[in-house]
Each structure stands twice: as C-alpha cells, then as structure tokens.
Design a protein around this motif. Structure first.
Motif, PDB file in Angstrom:
ATOM      1  N   VAL A  17       8.930   3.928   7.035  1.00 15.66           N
ATOM      2  CA  VAL A  17       8.042   3.669   5.907  1.00 15.66           C
ATOM      3  C   VAL A  17       7.130   4.869   5.674  1.00 15.66           C
ATOM      4  O   VAL A  17       6.913   5.702   6.562  1.00 15.66           O
ATOM      5  CB  VAL A  17       7.172   2.411   6.141  1.00 15.66           C
ATOM      6  N   ASP A  18       6.585   4.951   4.453  1.00 16.87           N
ATOM      7  CA  ASP A  18       5.521   5.908   4.164  1.00 16.87           C
ATOM      8  C   ASP A  18       4.218   5.372   4.741  1.00 16.87           C
ATOM      9  O   ASP A  18       3.918   4.175   4.607  1.00 16.87           O
ATOM     10  CB  ASP A  18       5.374   6.109   2.654  1.00 16.87           C
ATOM     11  N   VAL A  19       3.448   6.237   5.374  1.00 23.63           N
ATOM     12  CA  VAL A  19       2.192   5.816   5.987  1.00 23.63           C
ATOM     13  C   VAL A  19       1.055   6.696   5.482  1.00 23.63           C
ATOM     14  O   VAL A  19       1.252   7.850   5.083  1.00 23.63           O
ATOM     15  CB  VAL A  19       2.252   5.886   7.527  1.00 23.63           C
ATOM     16  N   ASP A  20      -0.129   6.122   5.489  1.00 19.05           N
ATOM     17  CA  ASP A  20      -1.343   6.893   5.235  1.00 19.05           C
ATOM     18  C   ASP A  20      -1.900   7.349   6.577  1.00 19.05           C
ATOM     19  O   ASP A  20      -1.882   6.598   7.564  1.00 19.05           O
ATOM     20  CB  ASP A  20      -2.376   6.029   4.505  1.00 19.05           C
ATOM     21  N   LEU A  21      -2.417   8.554   6.602  1.00 19.07           N
ATOM     22  CA  LEU A  21      -2.944   9.124   7.836  1.00 19.07           C
ATOM     23  C   LEU A  21      -4.329   9.692   7.553  1.00 19.07           C
ATOM     24  O   LEU A  21      -4.490  10.593   6.721  1.00 19.07           O
ATOM     25  CB  LEU A  21      -2.014  10.222   8.355  1.00 19.07           C
ATOM     26  N   ARG A 122      -5.374   5.971  13.398  1.00 13.05           N
ATOM     27  CA  ARG A 122      -5.538   6.718  12.151  1.00 13.05           C
ATOM     28  C   ARG A 122      -4.445   6.392  11.139  1.00 13.05           C
ATOM     29  O   ARG A 122      -4.455   6.909  10.029  1.00 13.05           O
ATOM     30  CB  ARG A 122      -5.538   8.224  12.439  1.00 13.05           C
ATOM     31  N   PHE A 123      -3.510   5.519  11.512  1.00 16.78           N
ATOM     32  CA  PHE A 123      -2.399   5.171  10.627  1.00 16.78           C
ATOM     33  C   PHE A 123      -2.676   3.876   9.868  1.00 16.78           C
ATOM     34  O   PHE A 123      -3.324   2.954  10.388  1.00 16.78           O
ATOM     35  CB  PHE A 123      -1.105   4.964  11.431  1.00 16.78           C
ATOM     36  N   SER A 124      -2.125   3.794   8.661  1.00 15.63           N
ATOM     37  CA  SER A 124      -2.100   2.538   7.907  1.00 15.63           C
ATOM     38  C   SER A 124      -0.932   2.594   6.933  1.00 15.63           C
ATOM     39  O   SER A 124      -0.394   3.675   6.645  1.00 15.63           O
ATOM     40  CB  SER A 124      -3.416   2.300   7.151  1.00 15.63           C
ATOM     41  N   ALA A 125      -0.550   1.427   6.432  1.00 16.78           N
ATOM     42  CA  ALA A 125       0.522   1.340   5.426  1.00 16.78           C
ATOM     43  C   ALA A 125       0.215   0.160   4.520  1.00 16.78           C
ATOM     44  O   ALA A 125      -0.056  -0.945   5.011  1.00 16.78           O
ATOM     45  CB  ALA A 125       1.887   1.167   6.094  1.00 16.78           C
ATOM     46  N   GLY A 126       0.246   0.398   3.217  1.00 14.75           N
ATOM     47  CA  GLY A 126      -0.047  -0.673   2.268  1.00 14.75           C
ATOM     48  C   GLY A 126      -1.431  -1.257   2.447  1.00 14.75           C
ATOM     49  O   GLY A 126      -1.649  -2.444   2.183  1.00 14.75           O
ATOM     50  N   GLY A 127      -2.351  -0.442   2.924  1.00 11.99           N
ATOM     51  CA  GLY A 127      -3.715  -0.917   3.128  1.00 11.99           C
ATOM     52  C   GLY A 127      -3.946  -1.649   4.435  1.00 11.99           C
ATOM     53  O   GLY A 127      -5.078  -2.029   4.739  1.00 11.99           O
ATOM     54  N   GLN A 128      -2.893  -1.838   5.233  1.00 14.44           N
ATOM     55  CA  GLN A 128      -3.003  -2.536   6.506  1.00 14.44           C
ATOM     56  C   GLN A 128      -2.938  -1.533   7.663  1.00 14.44           C
ATOM     57  O   GLN A 128      -2.074  -0.655   7.675  1.00 14.44           O
ATOM     58  CB  GLN A 128      -1.878  -3.564   6.665  1.00 14.44           C
TER      59      GLN A 128
END
Length: 368
Positions: A17-21, A122-128
């Motif tokens: 998946v794409d993740v926010d960092l 430090r990771f999240s995905a879809g706001g979670q």
C-alpha cells in the motif's frame, strides 16, 4: 508517497500500500531504503510466533541512505549510507554501560512497542496509524528510525549486502564471536542452517573452530552450509542427530552447540550434543509458550554444562556493524553468497512462503 508491505492480521498476506511518512522528530533520521532482507522473524510476526502490534509495516533488516535528519542529530547527515539496527542502542542506559547493548532499555522498549523511542510510529495509511516492526519498518521504500538505530557504513558498500548485517549477520555471526566461548580448534555443532545458522557457521569458523557440524533436515541447506564452512553434514531425518554428533566428536560432544530453530525438541537435542563442561547457545526464537526440562543435577551440576541465551548476537551495533562491513570488504565475511533471490517489494509474500526451501538462504528486496 512511499509504498510499504503491511501486515494487518495474523495469517493474512501482507498488503502493498501507499503510506504516509512523517518527517523525523528530534533524534531521528529519515532513510531511503536501498535493500531489505526477508528474515524468518518477519514470518514469525505473520504467523503469531512473535508478538507484535498490528497493523504494522514489517521488515527489520535493512540498509539505505539518509535523506533527512531531525533536530539534534549530529552523528549522521543526508547522504550517509547506514545499516538499520532493530534494537537501537543508546550507549547510556544500565545495559549499554555493562556491555550488553542488545538489551538496551529504551531501544528494547521501542522495538516491542511498534513505535520509536517515544513509542509512536511515523507511518500511517488512509489517516490510520500503522505500527513499524522493531523500530524499523524496512519493508518500505522509506522509513524513519532513531538516529541511534542507524549505523554509518562506507558509501561504496553494496546496500543489498549491507542490509543482511542488520539482523542475520549480527545475530548469527555475533552468536559465535560474542555470545559463545569458542577456542581455536574447538568442535561446534549448529542445529538449523537457514540464513542465521549460516552466519553462525561462518562466525564459528572466524572464531577458530576446527570442526563445524551442520545439522538440518534439508539436504539443500546442508549443502549450502558446507559452502559457508561446515566440515560435517548431518541430516537429522536420517537418524538420531545427537548420536551422530557424539560419534563425530569421539563420543565427547561438541564444545559449543547452537540451536537456531526455536523448537523444544531441537533445544533438548542441542543441549545433549554439548560435551561435559560445554555450552549450548540458544539463538532461535521459540513460541512464547515453549518450555524445556533439563535435569538440574546431571545436566548442570555434575556435567557442568551451560545454556546461554543469545539476543541479537550479543552485539554492540555501533562497533560490530562497522567491523562486519570491514570484514566484508576484506573478503573475510560472505554476504553476497547469502543472497539467493533479489526481489521487488511486490514479491515479499512469495519470499515469506518460500522461506523453508532448501535453496533459499535470503531473499532481498531491492528498491529502485
């Protein structure tokens, strides 16, 4: 936006998946991964052998290039090549000051929390939010880790080889050169010849062992063990491996015997393979409910045997990672030979599924 392999629940395949960092906070660094080994401990999280908070970005055996440093970081700079240590070692706590950095108090707490030193990821995905395995999360194109968990290496060292130092080499090679007391000319037995076991074998050779008995049930693994320095090969499915090791050692037993699987039966076998006054070193991680029973008088007192636990190869990562990098460049440490497959992140589930194959020492994810 980096892509990562996420374990959402035990028994399910990892999701790519794409993740926010987030940017690194004080005392942290952002690392662009060059490579990550696929280790048995990653599999152990997916099947519940190792307890780790989920959902989580897995991976803990990696190397890459520092992209950004947080406030107060002075030992690293953007462009530095680093190996990730999944037990960050502070150098200041009780255990670090007593030569047991692998048991570092803040580093161990972070590794178990699914976060970093402040216990948050430090990771999240879809706001979670997503946890990150062992303060690492190397099954991702980028990660943020504590600066004390990133150790600088020479910039010309291949990152695929360097990644393997981060777990398999520190654990296995370290078990032989740090945890055990191997003297020149000793006989050593190694039960379990996967990626970590192979590093125990080459560590034992480096420590001066003259005879190294490799024990496994897979002929392919045994043949690979021979390439890494095993002098004798014992297929445990062909008979009693303890009796065979005794026969090969003149009826005495091994000076040091290593268990690198994590099963109650093989732990008992390893202890019985050790000679009187010898050592059994437990490297493999069993399930948390595994128990073993050893007669106290005969096993410990009368025969004066020792059992030693081994966590992360009893390693001081700030000393050992540069040392192993140097041994590699000098041709004294086999790393390239450990790499059986180079894969993309999308191949991680197949790599986990094929981990028991005798032809696979290590699959390594290479990031473009």
């Amino acid at each position: 936006m980096p892509r990562a392999a996420v374990c959402r629940e035990i028994g399910s395949p990892l999701e790519i998946v794409d993740v926010d960092l987030q940017a690194p906070k004080a005392g942290e660094v952002r690392v662009r991964l060059g490579a990550s080994g696929v280790c048995h401990s990653d599999l152990s999280v997916t099947n519940g052998t190792l307890l780790s908070p989920l959902p989580s970005v897995l991976g803990h055996e990696g190397a890459g290039v520092v992209e950004e440093v947080g406030e107060g970081v002075t030992n690293l700079a953007p462009g530095d090549h680093v190996v990730i240590s999944w037990v960050p070692q502070c150098g200041e706590c009780y255990f670090c000051k007593h030569g047991q950095g692998e048991l570092c108090e803040p580093g161990s707490a972070a590794a178990m929390s699914g976060g970093l030193l402040d216990m948050t990821s430090r990771f999240s995905a879809g706001g979670q939010p997503l946890f990150q395995m062992a303060a690492s999360g190397t099954f991702s194109e980028e990660t943020v880790v504590p600066a004390i968990g990133a150790v600088k290496i020479p910039g010309d060292m291949p990152l695929a080889a360097a990644a393997l130092i981060g777990c398999g080499v520190l654990t296995g090679f370290g078990a032989a050169v740090n945890t055990a007391d191997i003297a020149k000319g000793d006989t050593v037995a190694v039960v379990g010849c996967g990626g970590v076991g192979l590093n125990v074998i080459q560590g034992a050779r480096h420590a001066g062992a003259e005879r190294i008995i490799a024990v496994d049930m897979n002929d392919g693994k045994l043949q690979t063990a021979q390439k890494f320095g095993a002098t004798d090969l014992v297929n445990a499915s062909d008979g009693d491996p303890v009796a065979t090791v005794m026969e090969l050692s003149g009826g005495r037993g091994a000076d040091v015997a290593f268990e690198v699987i994590g099963l109650a039966d093989t732990i008992d076998q390893t202890f019985n393979m050790a000679r009187r006054g010898g050592q059994a070193v437990l490297v493999g991680v069993p399930k948390m409910d595994v128990m073993t029973t050893i007669p106290a008088a005969l096993g410990f007192v009368i025969m004066e045997k020792q059992i030693r636990g081994c966590w992360y190869g009893s390693s001081n990562v700030h000393q050992d990672i540069p040392k192993y990098a140097r041994l590699y460049t000098e041709g004294k440490l086999m790393l390239d030979e450990l790499i059986s497959n180079e894969i993309t992140l999308g191949g991680v589930n197949d790599a986990l599924a094929n981990m028991g194959s005798g032809s696979i020492a290590r699959s390594v994810i290479k990031y473009s």
